[in-house]
Design a protein around this motif. Structure first.
Motif, PDB file in Angstrom:
ATOM      1  N   GLY A 151       0.809  -1.212   0.000  1.00  0.00           N
ATOM      2  CA  GLY A 151       0.000   0.000   0.000  1.00  0.00           C
ATOM      3  C   GLY A 151       0.840   1.258   0.000  1.00  0.00           C
ATOM      4  O   GLY A 151       1.972   1.282  -0.483  1.00  0.00           O
ATOM      5  N   GLU A 170      -5.535  -2.243   1.416  1.00  0.00           N
ATOM      6  CA  GLU A 170      -4.315  -2.571   0.678  1.00  0.00           C
ATOM      7  C   GLU A 170      -4.222  -1.764  -0.612  1.00  0.00           C
ATOM      8  O   GLU A 170      -3.133  -1.318  -1.000  1.00  0.00           O
ATOM      9  CB  GLU A 170      -4.308  -4.071   0.348  1.00  0.00           C
ATOM     10  CG  GLU A 170      -3.048  -4.541  -0.364  1.00  0.00           C
ATOM     11  CD  GLU A 170      -3.011  -6.045  -0.519  1.00  0.00           C
ATOM     12  OE1 GLU A 170      -1.910  -6.594  -0.656  1.00  0.00           O
ATOM     13  OE2 GLU A 170      -4.093  -6.672  -0.495  1.00  0.00           O
ATOM     14  N   LYS A 171      -5.346  -1.536  -1.240  1.00  0.00           N
ATOM     15  CA  LYS A 171      -5.378  -0.797  -2.505  1.00  0.00           C
ATOM     16  C   LYS A 171      -5.207   0.707  -2.302  1.00  0.00           C
ATOM     17  O   LYS A 171      -4.491   1.370  -3.074  1.00  0.00           O
ATOM     18  CB  LYS A 171      -6.707  -1.065  -3.220  1.00  0.00           C
ATOM     19  CG  LYS A 171      -6.842  -0.375  -4.564  1.00  0.00           C
ATOM     20  CD  LYS A 171      -8.178  -0.705  -5.219  1.00  0.00           C
ATOM     21  CE  LYS A 171      -8.333   0.015  -6.553  1.00  0.00           C
ATOM     22  NZ  LYS A 171      -9.639  -0.297  -7.199  1.00  0.00           N
TER      23      LYS A 171
END
Length: 257
Positions: free
Chosen positions: A25, A110-111
């Motif tokens: 990330g 996470e993105k």
């Protein structure tokens, strides 16, 4: 999933600096002011509302929210801060989204946000890895906010860690017989109560004073629209404003509080 190469100053308060720390990330979030929020996996409605208000207000004022990705308070804190402004520290390998009920949330973080873990790929959570995870969560924050905790809960371990690190601990006030862990902290003078969310957030906000910006949604609510009209124009804000207590719904109309 990559190794964090640079030293993270906040983690130097740990008993032992991590031998390895993996991430996936946006590492830029580590440069922001950070507040750690933890609490019960089965919070009361009151605790859920306050978690949302504290985390969302912190995020709106430039503060990154850190938590452990667990059910309950952790998940609410991450969601309320927004996936792009939160750090989740995992007790397992980053490729394992644990607990599975939070898989979509953790994938979103996470993105757009940041996942951290001391554990190799495919490592599955164990009782001791939660303690390791908790130490990183506590260390990253300028202070620790404990929303709800019973005397023998996992959150009390985080409190022990914070006390050893010399971190300030904040809690929300609960009724007698509820959240006995945080009430005990207040009784012993080991924590401070958050009575006013805006006042608390102003200590950490990116600007010296919380700015009261013109809010199109609140301005719209001054016209006392119907609930359906508000949902049509501001679908996301209506739910958030209800949780925060910014609006009241009476006879099918929206009224600003």
């Amino acid at each position: 999933m990559n190794l964090v190469q640079e030293k993270i100053v906040e983690l130097e308060s740990m008993k032992n600096y991590p031998k390895q720390l993996f991430f996936s990330g946006n590492l830029e979030l580590l440069k922001k002011t950070k507040i750690s929020i933890v609490g019960s996996r089965k919070p009361s409605k009151y605790s859920r509302l306050l978690t949302h208000k504290i985390a969302s207000t912190l995020s709106k004022n430039g503060v990154c929210v850190v938590s452990g990705g667990a059910m309950g308070i952790d998940a609410i804190a991450h969601k309320s801060a927004g996936e792009e402004n939160t750090i989740s520290v995992l007790p397992c390998g980053i490729n394992i989204k644990y607990p599975s009920i939070n898989k979509n949330l953790l994938e979103g973080i996470e993105k757009s946000g940041l996942l951290l873990s001391q554990f190799e790929k495919d490592f599955r959570a164990t009782p001791w890895s939660f303690v390791v995870r908790n130490e990183v969560v506590v260390a990253l924050g300028d202070v620790l906010v404990v929303i709800e905790a019973e005397l023998k809960s996992g959150s009390m371990r985080s409190i022990e860690i914070a006390l050893k690190m010399g971190k300030e601990i904040f809690v929300i006030p609960h009724r007698v017989g509820e959240s006995e862990g945080t009430n005990e902290l207040l009784k012993l003078g080991k924590a401070k109560a958050i009575y006013d969310v805006d006042e608390f957030v102003s200590r950490f906000a990116s600007s010296e004073v919380l700015e009261k910006k013109v809010d199109d949604f609140i301005e719209f609510c001054q016209t006392n629209p119907t609930y359906d009209e508000a949902l049509k124009i501001f679908p996301q804000r209506v739910f958030e404003a209800e949780l925060n207590g910014d609006i009241n719904i009476q006879n099918g109309r929206v009224l600003p509080s």
